[in-house]
Design a protein around this motif. Structure first.
Motif, mmCIF file in Angstrom:
data_model
loop_
_atom_site.group_PDB
_atom_site.id
_atom_site.type_symbol
_atom_site.label_atom_id
_atom_site.label_comp_id
_atom_site.label_asym_id
_atom_site.label_seq_id
_atom_site.Cartn_x
_atom_site.Cartn_y
_atom_site.Cartn_z
ATOM 1 N N VAL A 43 0.775 -1.285 0.030
ATOM 2 C CA VAL A 43 -0.093 -0.041 -0.088
ATOM 3 C C VAL A 43 0.982 1.361 0.007
ATOM 4 C CG1 VAL A 43 -1.572 1.268 1.438
ATOM 5 C CG2 VAL A 43 -2.038 -1.131 1.063
ATOM 6 N N VAL A 44 1.966 1.266 0.927
ATOM 7 C CA VAL A 44 2.703 2.552 0.990
ATOM 8 C C VAL A 44 3.559 2.661 -0.352
ATOM 9 C CG1 VAL A 44 4.590 3.678 2.406
ATOM 10 C CG2 VAL A 44 2.685 2.440 3.437
ATOM 11 N N LEU A 45 4.137 1.377 -0.793
ATOM 12 C CA LEU A 45 4.698 1.516 -1.961
ATOM 13 C C LEU A 45 4.241 2.326 -3.039
ATOM 14 C CD1 LEU A 45 7.552 -0.062 -3.201
ATOM 15 C CD2 LEU A 45 5.908 -1.545 -3.943
ATOM 16 N N ASP A 46 2.903 1.919 -3.065
ATOM 17 C CA ASP A 46 2.315 2.424 -4.376
ATOM 18 C C ASP A 46 1.831 3.981 -4.249
ATOM 19 O OD1 ASP A 46 1.302 0.552 -6.672
ATOM 20 O OD2 ASP A 46 -0.312 1.902 -6.404
ATOM 21 N N VAL A 104 -8.158 -8.060 -3.640
ATOM 22 C CA VAL A 104 -8.820 -8.306 -4.975
ATOM 23 C C VAL A 104 -8.865 -6.667 -5.826
ATOM 24 C CG1 VAL A 104 -10.714 -9.086 -6.262
ATOM 25 C CG2 VAL A 104 -9.924 -10.461 -4.376
ATOM 26 N N VAL A 105 -9.464 -5.904 -5.053
ATOM 27 C CA VAL A 105 -9.671 -4.342 -5.642
ATOM 28 C C VAL A 105 -8.404 -3.961 -6.168
ATOM 29 C CG1 VAL A 105 -10.589 -2.160 -5.566
ATOM 30 C CG2 VAL A 105 -12.117 -4.056 -4.718
ATOM 31 N N PHE A 106 -7.370 -4.001 -5.065
ATOM 32 C CA PHE A 106 -5.985 -3.293 -5.348
ATOM 33 C C PHE A 106 -5.395 -4.078 -6.487
ATOM 34 C CE2 PHE A 106 -1.653 -2.209 -4.470
ATOM 35 C CZ PHE A 106 -1.875 -1.023 -4.079
ATOM 36 N N THR A 107 -5.357 -5.477 -6.480
ATOM 37 C CA THR A 107 -4.931 -6.055 -7.361
ATOM 38 C C THR A 107 -5.269 -6.061 -8.876
ATOM 39 O OG1 THR A 107 -3.929 -7.720 -5.644
ATOM 40 C CG2 THR A 107 -3.812 -8.312 -8.059
ATOM 41 N N GLY A 114 -1.814 -1.177 -15.342
ATOM 42 C CA GLY A 114 -0.498 -1.292 -16.083
ATOM 43 C C GLY A 114 -0.670 -1.940 -17.589
ATOM 44 N N LEU A 115 -2.042 -2.094 -17.910
ATOM 45 C CA LEU A 115 -2.559 -2.637 -19.351
ATOM 46 C C LEU A 115 -3.188 -1.398 -20.089
ATOM 47 C CD1 LEU A 115 -3.737 -6.225 -18.914
ATOM 48 C CD2 LEU A 115 -1.397 -5.289 -19.297
ATOM 49 N N LEU A 183 12.532 -1.809 -17.717
ATOM 50 C CA LEU A 183 11.650 -2.611 -18.393
ATOM 51 C C LEU A 183 10.442 -1.478 -18.899
ATOM 52 C CD1 LEU A 183 10.482 -5.254 -15.563
ATOM 53 C CD2 LEU A 183 11.695 -5.614 -17.908
ATOM 54 N N SER A 184 9.508 -0.990 -18.111
ATOM 55 C CA SER A 184 8.645 0.164 -18.613
ATOM 56 C C SER A 184 7.794 0.757 -17.589
ATOM 57 C CB SER A 184 7.504 -0.401 -19.499
ATOM 58 O OG SER A 184 6.314 0.114 -19.763
ATOM 59 N N TRP A 185 7.139 1.708 -17.501
ATOM 60 C CA TRP A 185 6.387 2.492 -16.479
ATOM 61 C C TRP A 185 5.444 1.516 -16.070
ATOM 62 C CZ3 TRP A 185 1.259 3.111 -17.040
ATOM 63 C CH2 TRP A 185 0.951 3.043 -18.234
ATOM 64 N N ARG A 186 4.951 0.640 -17.041
ATOM 65 C CA ARG A 186 3.864 -0.166 -16.527
ATOM 66 C C ARG A 186 4.038 -1.090 -15.578
ATOM 67 N NH1 ARG A 186 0.012 0.057 -20.718
ATOM 68 N NH2 ARG A 186 0.608 1.228 -22.661
ATOM 69 N N TRP A 187 5.269 -1.364 -15.382
ATOM 70 C CA TRP A 187 5.651 -2.536 -14.270
ATOM 71 C C TRP A 187 5.674 -1.789 -12.758
ATOM 72 C CZ3 TRP A 187 5.858 -7.407 -14.213
ATOM 73 C CH2 TRP A 187 5.794 -8.043 -15.679
ATOM 74 N N VAL A 188 5.534 -0.234 -12.933
ATOM 75 C CA VAL A 188 5.309 0.062 -11.474
ATOM 76 C C VAL A 188 3.856 -0.241 -11.032
ATOM 77 C CG1 VAL A 188 6.960 2.044 -11.912
ATOM 78 C CG2 VAL A 188 4.474 2.393 -12.313
ATOM 79 N N MET A 189 2.942 -0.520 -11.991
ATOM 80 C CA MET A 189 1.685 -0.987 -11.537
ATOM 81 C C MET A 189 1.596 -2.522 -11.510
ATOM 82 S SD MET A 189 -0.195 1.884 -11.403
ATOM 83 C CE MET A 189 -1.883 1.375 -11.729
ATOM 84 N N LEU A 190 1.940 -3.250 -12.581
ATOM 85 C CA LEU A 190 1.958 -4.611 -12.516
ATOM 86 C C LEU A 190 2.930 -5.357 -11.633
ATOM 87 C CD1 LEU A 190 2.458 -4.978 -16.463
ATOM 88 C CD2 LEU A 190 0.291 -5.089 -15.234
ATOM 89 N N VAL A 191 3.698 -4.785 -10.724
ATOM 90 C CA VAL A 191 4.298 -5.326 -9.917
ATOM 91 C C VAL A 191 3.696 -5.787 -8.527
ATOM 92 C CG1 VAL A 191 5.090 -3.075 -8.651
ATOM 93 C CG2 VAL A 191 6.738 -5.067 -8.506
ATOM 94 N N ASN A 192 2.399 -4.927 -8.511
ATOM 95 C CA ASN A 192 1.576 -5.260 -7.607
ATOM 96 C C ASN A 192 0.924 -6.692 -7.822
ATOM 97 O OD1 ASN A 192 1.812 -2.845 -6.120
ATOM 98 N ND2 ASN A 192 0.856 -1.637 -7.512
ATOM 99 N N VAL A 193 0.714 -7.038 -8.869
ATOM 100 C CA VAL A 193 -0.337 -8.205 -9.329
ATOM 101 C C VAL A 193 0.366 -9.490 -8.543
ATOM 102 C CG1 VAL A 193 -0.910 -9.429 -11.144
ATOM 103 C CG2 VAL A 193 -0.941 -7.092 -11.409
ATOM 104 N N PRO A 194 1.572 -9.742 -8.910
ATOM 105 C CA PRO A 194 2.058 -10.996 -8.003
ATOM 106 C C PRO A 194 1.950 -11.001 -6.568
ATOM 107 C CG PRO A 194 3.999 -10.114 -9.291
ATOM 108 C CD PRO A 194 2.868 -9.288 -9.722
ATOM 109 N N ILE A 195 2.399 -9.581 -6.077
ATOM 110 C CA ILE A 195 2.170 -9.592 -4.567
ATOM 111 C C ILE A 195 1.100 -9.871 -4.071
ATOM 112 C CG2 ILE A 195 2.779 -8.188 -2.800
ATOM 113 C CD1 ILE A 195 4.949 -6.627 -4.465
ATOM 114 N N GLY A 196 0.233 -9.116 -4.912
ATOM 115 C CA GLY A 196 -1.350 -9.218 -4.419
ATOM 116 C C GLY A 196 -1.984 -10.582 -4.458
ATOM 117 N N THR A 197 -1.497 -11.088 -5.579
ATOM 118 C CA THR A 197 -2.125 -12.587 -5.689
ATOM 119 C C THR A 197 -1.626 -13.501 -4.560
ATOM 120 O OG1 THR A 197 -2.025 -12.308 -8.166
ATOM 121 C CG2 THR A 197 -2.329 -14.524 -7.440
ATOM 122 N N GLY A 198 -0.147 -13.418 -4.284
ATOM 123 C CA GLY A 198 0.485 -14.328 -3.328
ATOM 124 C C GLY A 198 -0.198 -14.051 -2.148
#
Length: 498
Positions: A43-46, A104-107, A114-115, A183-198
């Protein structure tokens, strides 16, 4: 007998019983703490990771200057505006349920952002991310406070929770630069997906299903929606003023609408059976002053990183990675200083620390207001940002102590939520106003190109310095010398603020 404690066995049994209400059988307290700490880290990272990526987002999606600030503000507004409602929902419907909904909402919002193929898609994702963060922040803290009842374990877990929150600010600056550059600016958003899923999988495996609260208590949804829309309208009106003019019909209509919504919020709170902010909370003098301080400090903490990130990349031509590394010392000093300053409160008192911290911060900001179009990193950026970091870190904990001391135990959670709401909304409103000021100065400057942009930044930093001085003066209104007489609650609030 409630006051008997014949041996350590009683404490252990109580702790195990409470932990079983949160964790599934066979799941240790460490697993609960890890889940809570990682959620707060995300949360704080974002809130910081996007700052370094803003120029790349602008290029990739064609964002305007106003849209750039809304990438930050959209998150802050929904985060701050829905915090009190989410805190109440966690009490009524169960910690795990609200925690998992937030995940779920955050991820999902992170994946959508990211897309994103257009600017509006990214901004919509940031708004929804803020709503998810509002659910995660209070519920992740309550997972620890509900499960860790033995004092030593509780203190250790809260310390790690605070470290996770503090380090996320620094990590966001570096990670944002690294991901954007490699990589791309998109990954500052996409990095949350594996963390949130885990984390979602971990919560399903480790946490016991929620037990909703009994009774007929209701949530003040109209109040939460109204205060969020009011903040959004005011921020939007301020942000479009440079392009449309302060006297234009559109700007005036939006600002008046924001004031009307704010008035409606006050009316709703007075009539609500379960108001978001009980009147008893604001009846405490130091709570009122502490929250006004926090509102001011929201802009002082957020705006410098925003302007420095743009300055380093768009004026000096630094890469995203080098920008992140350049700002890391400042964020690191803030993170460490927050934890250190807590130990200074009993000795110096909140009033003296806020005065000293506010003046130190103002000196650093005035130094930054001298930034040239061609800077030397050490003298023009590093040293003044370290001064700003040291000053702001000293101010944070005393304001938290003031805003939470003297509140009845039944309103402690509300006081914490109010504190965080003031910080987030103060950051959003402050940033919108400062960007408007900087843009107006740039448009009216006799200089051209980067020099005109820097002129705008100069005035913005002076205004932030003035806000810091005002915060120092406001602290003189604090009554008494609140000390760390309630250490456990202060630990929780320190973790929130970090």
């Amino acid at each position: 007998m409630p006051h008997e404690r014949p041996s350590g066995a009683t404490v252990t049994l109580s702790a195990e019983h409470t932990a079983q209400e949160v964790a599934k059988p066979g799941v240790g307290l460490a697993a609960v703490a890890v889940i809570a700490c990682l959620a707060q880290f995300m949360v704080v990272l974002d809130s910081s990771i996007v700052n370094v990526a803003l120029p790349s987002m602008k290029t990739g999606l064609g964002l305007s200057a106003t849209a750039q600030q809304w990438v930050v503000n959209g998150y802050l507004i929904t985060f701050g505006g829905l915090l009190l409602l989410a805190s109440r929902a966690s009490d009524l419907f169960g910690r795990r349920r609200v925690f998992q909904i937030g995940l779920v909402v955050f991820t999902a919002a992170s994946l959508f952002g990211g897309l994103a193929q257009d600017g509006w898609m990214l901004l919509a994702a940031r708004l929804v991310q803020g709503a998810g963060a509002a659910a995660l922040a209070p519920s992740s803290l309550s997972l620890i406070t509900a499960s860790h009842t033995e004092p030593r374990r509780r203190t250790l877990a809260m310390t790690w929770w605070g470290v996770a929150a503090s380090s996320a600010g620094a990590a966001g600056i570096v990670l944002g630069g690294l991901l954007t550059a490699s990589l791309s600016w998109r990954w500052v958003m996409l990095v949350n997906v594996p963390i949130g899923t885990g984390l979602l999988a971990g919560s399903l495996i480790c946490l016991r299903p929620s037990t909703p609260s009994e009774g007929r208590a209701r949530m003040d949804v109209p109040g939460a929606v109204t205060i969020t829309l009011a903040a959004a309208a005011i921020v939007y009106g301020v942000s479009i003023a440079p392009d449309h003019g302060w006297g234009s019909g559109e700007v005036l209509a939006v600002l008046i609408g924001g004031v009307v919504l704010l008035t409606a919020f006050v009316a709703i709170e007075r009539r609500a059976d379960e108001p978001l902010i009980p009147s008893a909370v604001f009846a405490v003098h130091n709570v009122r002053i502490g929250n006004i301080l926090t509102l001011c400090m929201g802009g002082v903490l957020t705006a410098p990183l925003f302007f420095l990130s743009l300055y380093l990349q768009q004026v000096l031509g630094e890469s995203a990675l080098r920008t992140g590394m350049s700002l890391l010392p400042m964020v690191s000093v803030i993170s460490v200083g927050v934890l250190v300053s807590q130990r200074l409160i009993p000795t110096f008192g909140p009033r003296r620390l806020v005065v000293g911290g506010g003046l130190i911060t103002a000196v650093g900001l005035a130094w930054l207001a001298q930034l040239p179009a061609h800077a030397a990193y050490v003298g023009h950026v590093l040293i003044p940002t370290l001064v700003v970091g040291a000053g702001t870190s000293v101010m944070m904990m005393p304001a938290i102590v003031a805003a939470t001391t003297g509140v009845a135990p039944r309103n402690a959670g509300v006081a914490s939520g109010l504190l965080n709401m003031c910080r987030q909304l103060g950051a959003a409103l402050g940033l919108a106003a400062l960007v408007t000021i900087a843009s107006s100065v740039t448009h009216g400057s006799r200089a051209t190109g980067s020099a005109a942009v820097v002129d705008g930044y100069h005035v913005a930093f002076y205004v932030i310095a003035a806000i810091s001085v005002v915060s120092a003066l406001l602290s003189l209104l604090l009554k008494g010398a609140a000390t760390a007489s309630r250490p456990r609650q202060h630990d929780e609030e320190a973790a929130h603020a970090a």
